[in-house]
Enzyme design. Structure first.
Site, PDB file in Angstrom:
ATOM      1  N   SER A   1       0.790  -1.226   0.000  1.00  0.00           N
ATOM      2  CA  SER A   1       0.000   0.000   0.000  1.00  0.00           C
ATOM      3  C   SER A   1       0.824   1.279   0.000  1.00  0.00           C
ATOM      4  O   SER A   1       0.328   2.316  -0.415  1.00  0.00           O
ATOM      5  CB  SER A   1      -0.934   0.005   1.208  1.00  0.00           C
ATOM      6  OG  SER A   1      -0.179   0.058   2.392  1.00  0.00           O
TER       7      SER A   1
ATOM      8  N   HIS B   1      -5.667  -4.405  -1.986  1.00  0.00           N
ATOM      9  CA  HIS B   1      -5.408  -3.213  -2.817  1.00  0.00           C
ATOM     10  C   HIS B   1      -5.336  -3.547  -4.301  1.00  0.00           C
ATOM     11  O   HIS B   1      -5.163  -2.642  -5.121  1.00  0.00           O
ATOM     12  CB  HIS B   1      -4.085  -2.543  -2.406  1.00  0.00           C
ATOM     13  CG  HIS B   1      -4.221  -1.590  -1.267  1.00  0.00           C
ATOM     14  ND1 HIS B   1      -4.853  -0.367  -1.380  1.00  0.00           N
ATOM     15  CD2 HIS B   1      -3.829  -1.681   0.013  1.00  0.00           C
ATOM     16  CE1 HIS B   1      -4.830   0.249  -0.216  1.00  0.00           C
ATOM     17  NE2 HIS B   1      -4.215  -0.524   0.652  1.00  0.00           N
TER      18      HIS B   1
ATOM     19  N   LYS C   1     -12.657  -1.557  -0.223  1.00  0.00           N
ATOM     20  CA  LYS C   1     -11.843  -0.692  -1.088  1.00  0.00           C
ATOM     21  C   LYS C   1     -12.512  -0.631  -2.463  1.00  0.00           C
ATOM     22  O   LYS C   1     -13.619  -0.102  -2.568  1.00  0.00           O
ATOM     23  CB  LYS C   1     -10.394  -1.198  -1.108  1.00  0.00           C
ATOM     24  CG  LYS C   1      -9.720  -1.049   0.266  1.00  0.00           C
ATOM     25  CD  LYS C   1      -8.230  -1.315   0.263  1.00  0.00           C
ATOM     26  CE  LYS C   1      -7.608  -0.925   1.603  1.00  0.00           C
ATOM     27  NZ  LYS C   1      -7.253  -2.064   2.439  1.00  0.00           N
TER      28      LYS C   1
HETATM   29  C1  PLP Z   1      -7.152  -2.552   3.826  1.00  0.00           C
HETATM   30  C2  PLP Z   1      -6.458  -3.853   3.966  1.00  0.00           C
HETATM   31  C3  PLP Z   1      -6.910  -4.829   4.854  1.00  0.00           C
HETATM   32  C4  PLP Z   1      -8.053  -4.576   5.789  1.00  0.00           C
HETATM   33  O1  PLP Z   1      -9.261  -4.611   5.121  1.00  0.00           O
HETATM   34  P1  PLP Z   1     -10.597  -4.224   5.936  1.00  0.00           P
HETATM   35  O2  PLP Z   1     -11.677  -4.934   5.185  1.00  0.00           O
HETATM   36  O3  PLP Z   1     -10.699  -2.754   5.929  1.00  0.00           O
HETATM   37  O4  PLP Z   1     -10.428  -4.776   7.311  1.00  0.00           O
HETATM   38  C5  PLP Z   1      -6.253  -6.036   4.878  1.00  0.00           C
HETATM   39  N1  PLP Z   1      -5.186  -6.284   4.086  1.00  0.00           N
HETATM   40  C6  PLP Z   1      -4.700  -5.360   3.242  1.00  0.00           C
HETATM   41  C7  PLP Z   1      -3.518  -5.678   2.387  1.00  0.00           C
HETATM   42  C8  PLP Z   1      -5.312  -4.117   3.163  1.00  0.00           C
HETATM   43  O5  PLP Z   1      -4.818  -3.199   2.331  1.00  0.00           O
END
Ligand code: PLP
Length: 403
Positions: free
Chosen positions: A183, A211, A242
């Site tokens: 990220s 992501h 996301k």
């Molecule tokens: C955002 C993210 C998460 C967490 O996801 P949520 O559904 O918001 O708990 C887990 N792993 C990665 C790689 C992320 O970028």
């Protein structure tokens, strides 16, 4: 009792503030989207949401959610295996598996829970987990809850992964785990080489596509699509928070026996509430939209390429990326904060990141592109970056290279 604890907490809060690491929330009073309204009334262009496909405020998803409110009510008041499973939950699980060409899917309240609940039921102290050093916090926490022997390799470093796999030959089963897209840099995990090493050293592979799902690969099926490896990893985790609508929810999808055992033993699944039917219904709609046409994925890819190529041409130092994350390197922590503040005055909302979120001396502004951005939005952001870049001495005033 509370008074000494209170001053202990206040000391810590003051330390966080002194270090300049205190996090504030910026209040938004409009739906999430390319253009948002802040509490001050200021309208800004948003370049820091994970709203990659622009679905957070999408009318079709809102309509699907409203219809499910009418047909299935608001909440389930139960975990899945007692009385928290509707036809919508099952349909979304099937659709996600079909999307990723996997065998079965289990939904969670968040990907944090999917990662928190995936390792402990599957692996024991006889086994090994080999984890990328930049993996998401939820993977790190999930691994901590599991008794397997832990190995860590430097980010995307295949020589180091090979070393760790050699050390892990002592264990019974081996699972390599990596984020699909990291990220902070936006770099994509070298999945082809990871799978080659997994075959050579008899290991399984798990990819967290949070992501990358909806973003990477021609049709947004993530890094397994990008490298032509769909269906070839044992476990994929991902989020509905996301690109996939941005509300809430996560999932693990993969081999059917793995999913079956998670339904029996995964603690966040067994002991935490089921996602609301309206979220499942919007999720179903989301997969249908992404399968019916490639318009949103194409828009996102076009926007990412447009922004990154122009920012590079202007002279900004951009981390190599194949995702919708564009890290504009500024290196200096204070500069990254000043730059973001100046951009906000220009109506561009981005976030500057610095140590400890990124390594010392690697401060940057992270720009996240979206299918919701119009070319005018991108042009406005690029112009603002150029103006502030010159003002703060990041770009030469009279560049030799054309823009
Ligand atoms: C955002 C993210 C998460 C967490 O996801 P949520 O559904 O918001 O708990 C887990 N792993 C990665 C790689 C992320 O970028």
């Amino acid at each position: 009792m509370y008074t000494p604890f209170q001053s202990h907490l206040n000391d810590q809060l003051n330390e966080i503030k002194k270090a300049g690491l205190y996090k504030n929330e910026r209040i938004i009073i409009s739906p999430q989207g390319a253009e948002i309204t802040l509490e001050s009334g200021q309208k800004v262009l948003n370049f820091c949401a994970n709203n990659y496909l622009g679905l957070s405020g999408n009318q079709q998803l809102c309509d699907a959610a409203k219809a499910a409110l009418d047909s299935h009510g608001y909440g389930m008041s139960s975990v899945r295996f007692i009385c928290g499973t509707t036809n919508l939950h099952k349909e979304l699980e099937r659709k996600i598996a079909k999307f990723f060409r996997t065998e079965d899917t289990i939904l969670y309240a968040a990907c944090f829970d999917a990662n928190g609940g995936v390792f402990e039921p599957l692996l024991t102290s006889e086994d090994a987990i080999i984890s990328d050093s930049l993996n998401h916090a939820s993977i790190i926490d999930g691994v901590r809850l599991c008794k397997a022997v832990r190995y860590r390799y430097e980010n995307a470093d295949m020589d180091d992964l090979e070393n760790q796999l050699q050390l892990a030959q002592e264990q019974r089963f081996r699972l390599i785990v990596t984020d699909g897209v990291f990220s902070m840099d936006g770099n994509v995990a070298p999945l082809r080489q990871i799978i080659e090493l997994a075959e050579k050293y008899n290991a399984m592979v798990m990819v967290d596509e949070s992501h990358s799902a909806g973003v990477v690969g021609e049709t947004g099926r993530g890094v397994t699509e990008l490298y032509g490896l769909m269906g070839q990893v044992e476990i994929i985790t991902g989020t509905l928070g996301k690109a996939f609508g941005g509300a809430i929810g996560g999932f693990t999808t993969g081999k059917k026996e793995i999913i079956e055992l998670l339904r029996q033993r995964s603690r966040p699944y067994l002991f935490s509430n089921s996602i609301p039917p309206l979220v499942a219904a919007a999720g179903i709609k989301m997969v249908e939209m992404m399968t019916g046409t490639n318009e949103l994925q194409d828009r996102l890819h076009r926007n990412s390429e447009y922004f990154i190529s122009r920012m590079t041409a202007i002279g900004f130092d951009i981390k190599p990326t194949r995702s919708a994350i564009c890290a504009v390197m500024l290196y200096d922590a204070k500069l990254s904060q000043d730059f973001a503040a100046e951009l906000l005055k220009e109506g561009i909302y981005v976030t500057g990141f610095y140590f400890p979120v990124v390594p010392k001396g690697q401060a940057r502004i992270r720009v996240q592109l979206s299918a919701a951005h119009e070319i005018e939005h991108l042009d406005k952001a690029i112009k603002a970056f150029e103006k502030i870049g010159k003002k703060l001495g990041v770009l030469p005033l009279n560049p030799l290279k054309g823009t």
